[in-house]
Design a protein around this motif. Structure first.
Motif, short mmCIF file in Angstrom:
data_model
loop_
_atom_site.label_atom_id
_atom_site.label_comp_id
_atom_site.label_asym_id
_atom_site.label_seq_id
_atom_site.Cartn_x
_atom_site.Cartn_y
_atom_site.Cartn_z
N VAL A 1 -7.06 2.60 -4.61
CA VAL A 1 -6.90 4.05 -4.72
C VAL A 1 -8.18 4.76 -4.30
CG1 VAL A 1 -6.21 5.94 -6.24
CG2 VAL A 1 -5.43 3.64 -6.72
N ALA A 2 -8.10 5.57 -3.24
CA ALA A 2 -9.27 6.33 -2.79
C ALA A 2 -9.25 7.72 -3.43
CB ALA A 2 -9.29 6.45 -1.28
N VAL A 3 -8.05 8.29 -3.52
CA VAL A 3 -7.86 9.59 -4.17
C VAL A 3 -6.74 9.42 -5.18
CG1 VAL A 3 -7.02 11.95 -3.81
CG2 VAL A 3 -8.74 11.01 -2.28
N LEU B 1 -3.84 5.84 -1.08
CA LEU B 1 -4.23 4.43 -1.21
C LEU B 1 -4.67 3.91 0.15
CD1 LEU B 1 -1.05 3.12 -3.12
CD2 LEU B 1 -3.15 4.01 -4.13
N PHE B 2 -5.62 2.98 0.14
CA PHE B 2 -5.95 2.20 1.34
C PHE B 2 -5.82 0.73 0.92
CE2 PHE B 2 -8.62 6.00 2.30
CZ PHE B 2 -8.06 6.33 3.53
N ASP B 3 -4.91 0.01 1.52
CA ASP B 3 -4.71 -1.41 1.17
C ASP B 3 -4.62 -1.59 -0.34
OD1 ASP B 3 -5.14 -1.83 3.92
OD2 ASP B 3 -7.30 -1.93 3.55
N GLY C 1 -19.94 14.46 -5.46
CA GLY C 1 -19.75 13.19 -6.17
C GLY C 1 -20.49 12.10 -5.42
N THR C 2 -20.63 10.94 -6.06
CA THR C 2 -21.39 9.85 -5.45
C THR C 2 -20.60 9.23 -4.29
OG1 THR C 2 -20.53 8.48 -7.21
CG2 THR C 2 -22.77 9.26 -7.48
N SER C 3 -21.30 8.47 -3.48
CA SER C 3 -20.70 7.87 -2.29
C SER C 3 -19.47 7.02 -2.65
CB SER C 3 -21.78 7.00 -1.62
OG SER C 3 -21.23 6.37 -0.51
N GLY C 4 -18.41 7.19 -1.90
CA GLY C 4 -17.20 6.39 -2.11
C GLY C 4 -16.24 6.95 -3.14
N CYS C 5 -16.51 8.16 -3.67
CA CYS C 5 -15.66 8.70 -4.74
C CYS C 5 -14.40 9.40 -4.20
CB CYS C 5 -16.44 9.65 -5.64
SG CYS C 5 -16.84 11.21 -4.86
N GLY C 6 -14.30 9.52 -2.87
CA GLY C 6 -13.07 10.08 -2.31
C GLY C 6 -13.19 11.48 -1.73
N LYS C 7 -14.42 11.97 -1.54
CA LYS C 7 -14.62 13.33 -1.03
C LYS C 7 -14.08 13.50 0.39
CE LYS C 7 -19.14 13.04 -1.40
NZ LYS C 7 -19.31 11.65 -1.86
N SER C 8 -14.53 12.61 1.30
CA SER C 8 -14.10 12.75 2.70
C SER C 8 -12.61 12.52 2.84
CB SER C 8 -14.85 11.74 3.58
OG SER C 8 -16.23 12.00 3.55
N THR C 9 -12.08 11.59 2.06
CA THR C 9 -10.64 11.34 2.11
C THR C 9 -9.88 12.61 1.72
OG1 THR C 9 -11.03 9.03 1.57
CG2 THR C 9 -8.79 9.85 1.24
N THR C 10 -10.35 13.29 0.68
CA THR C 10 -9.70 14.54 0.25
C THR C 10 -9.70 15.56 1.38
OG1 THR C 10 -10.42 14.12 -2.01
CG2 THR C 10 -9.76 16.37 -1.50
N LEU C 11 -10.83 15.69 2.05
CA LEU C 11 -10.94 16.66 3.15
C LEU C 11 -9.98 16.29 4.30
CD1 LEU C 11 -12.91 19.01 2.96
CD2 LEU C 11 -14.43 17.81 4.53
N ARG C 12 -9.94 14.99 4.62
CA ARG C 12 -9.08 14.55 5.73
C ARG C 12 -7.60 14.69 5.42
NH1 ARG C 12 -12.45 9.56 5.98
NH2 ARG C 12 -14.32 10.23 7.10
N LEU C 13 -7.26 14.67 4.12
CA LEU C 13 -5.87 14.90 3.74
C LEU C 13 -5.48 16.35 4.04
CD1 LEU C 13 -5.84 13.04 0.29
CD2 LEU C 13 -4.50 12.39 2.31
N1 LIG Z 1 -9.79 4.49 6.63
C1 LIG Z 1 -10.07 3.79 5.51
N2 LIG Z 1 -9.60 2.52 5.34
C2 LIG Z 1 -9.86 1.84 4.21
N3 LIG Z 1 -10.55 2.33 3.17
C3 LIG Z 1 -11.04 3.57 3.27
C4 LIG Z 1 -10.82 4.38 4.43
N4 LIG Z 1 -11.41 5.58 4.25
C5 LIG Z 1 -11.98 5.54 3.01
N5 LIG Z 1 -11.75 4.34 2.42
C6 LIG Z 1 -12.19 3.97 1.07
O1 LIG Z 1 -11.82 4.99 0.18
C7 LIG Z 1 -12.84 5.25 -0.77
C8 LIG Z 1 -13.27 6.69 -0.69
O2 LIG Z 1 -13.91 6.91 0.56
P1 LIG Z 1 -14.46 8.33 1.03
O3 LIG Z 1 -13.42 9.36 0.79
O4 LIG Z 1 -14.96 8.17 2.41
O5 LIG Z 1 -15.68 8.55 0.02
P2 LIG Z 1 -16.87 9.64 0.04
O6 LIG Z 1 -16.64 10.55 1.18
O7 LIG Z 1 -16.81 10.30 -1.28
O8 LIG Z 1 -18.13 8.83 0.19
C9 LIG Z 1 -13.94 4.26 -0.48
O9 LIG Z 1 -13.79 3.15 -1.32
C10 LIG Z 1 -13.70 3.90 0.97
O10 LIG Z 1 -14.16 2.60 1.24
#
Ligand SMILES: Nc1ncnc2c1ncn2[C@@H]1O[C@H](COP(=O)(O)OP(=O)(O)O)[C@@H](O)[C@H]1O
Ligand SMILES: [Mg+2]
Length: 317
Positions: free
Chosen positions: A20-22, A15-17, A39-51
């Motif tokens: 739910v990101a993932v 979660l971010f604030d 997946g489309t932008s904002g779907c949680g791909k980068s967040t998954t990788l950073r986890l």
């Molecule tokens: N550090 C962060 N703080 C707050 N929200 C974030 C942060 N990183 C990602 N998010 C939010 O989490 C969701 C998924 O982001 P992200 O994983 O970057 O998507 P993708 O890589 O698929 O484009 C988005 O809604 C994004 O705004």
């Protein structure tokens, strides 16, 4: 025997604030796989990788790397075991290519001789001759060269796992295509476990052993490129694949080799390479206004025939 997964996510959420990101993802990636998350932008791909490399932590669930729960591992040490390549390379601008690539080996305490040998080896692997490139600075490189250096740096400490976040996203189509081919060639030599993030479904279909499709923080489908095209689980996956292009994308996964027939009679005028795809064969047939091609090997010897009709047959191998 089922292989032990190199990477295993179990009910992972982030979660971010309170958003739910993932969202409750479970996923297993085997050793030696090239897993592409699309997946489309904002779907949680980068967040998954950073986890995975603990740049951020899970809100719930757990992640195992090579059998070990990463919750108990030191983030810095974990990161040294995983290469990480990102879109704008993150190279240090005032450091030479050689020093940039040597970052992790230096942290790992390797001797200067060993680091130099490793940099040499990696630059050659990425088709950047050492004498020409080792002493350049990032500003003296083209986009494609800088991205190659970024990949070399990610591989420097010889990690088992390579994480790549849209590494070719900022490149022109021709450079991107050649770096994709390089990555496939390198992977066939070094056989790492690679998790590759992209929003480009064609890139995913070309590179992946298996594709993870994400939508709104969830995994929608996890399958091979062929199965994804043959059996998309819902309309979202269908639309990602592009309804009208599905047949051509599927034909790009099928080699001419498995559809060709034995030679007989006169050789057709126009030829296709045995390692080309059915998509390329179809394009040649259309271009030359012919319904039969001669199939040739790398030495240009005729090895078979490909009549248009054979495109519709099931593969022979
Ligand atoms: N550090 C962060 N703080 C707050 N929200 C974030 C942060 N990183 C990602 N998010 C939010 O989490 C969701 C998924 O982001 P992200 O994983 O970057 O998507 P993708 O890589 O698929 O484009 C988005 O809604 C994004 O705004
Ligand atoms: Mg992203």
């Amino acid at each position: 025997m089922t292989p032990t997964p190199m990477i295993e996510l179990s009910h992972v959420s982030r979660l971010f604030d309170n958003a739910v990101a993932v969202d409750d993802i479970s996923l297993q990636i085997n050793s030696g796989e090239l897993c592409v998350i699309v997946g489309t932008s904002g779907c949680g791909k980068s967040t998954t990788l950073r986890l995975l490399n603990k740049l951020i932590s899970c809100s719930s669930g757990n992640i195992r790397i090579d059998g070990e729960d990463i919750a108990g591992l030191d983030a810095k040490l974990l990161r040294r075991r995983m290469g990480y390549a990102i879109q704008n390379t993150g190279l240090f601008p005032h450091w030479s290519v050689e020093r940039n690539i040597g970052v992790v080996p230096t942290l790992l305490g390797w001797s200067p001789e060993k680091i130099k040998a490793r940099v040499h080896e990696l630059l050659e692997l990425l088709s950047l001759p050492y004498a020409e490139f080792a002493h350049k600075f990032p500003s003296q490189l083209s986009g494609g060269q800088a991205q190659r250096v970024g990949v070399a740096r990610a591989l420097a400490g010889d990690p088992d796992i390579l994480l790549m976040d849209e590494p070719f996203g900022a490149l022109d189509p021709i450079t991107r295509d050649s770096l994709q081919n390089e990555l496939l060639r390198i992977q066939s030599q070094i056989n790492k476990t690679i998790v590759f993030v992209t929003h480009d479904i064609d890139e995913a279909l070309k590179l992946a052993t298996r594709i993870v499709v994400m939508d709104k923080g969830r995994i929608v489908q996890h399958d091979t490129p062929a199965n994804l095209l043959d059996r998309p689980v819902n309309e979202f996956v269908q639309s990602l694949l592009g309804q009208n292009e599905r047949g051509l994308k599927r034909a790009s996964l099928e080699p001419v080799k498995t559809h060709m027939q034995a030679l007989s009679g006169d050789l057709p005028e126009h030829s296709v390479n045995v390692d080309d795809t059915l998509r390329q064969a179809m394009s040649l047939m259309y271009w030359h206004r012919t319904d039969i091609l001669c199939v040739r090997d790398a030495e240009n010897h005729a090895v078979g025939l490909l009549p248009m009709r054979a495109l519709l047959d099931s593969p022979t191998a």
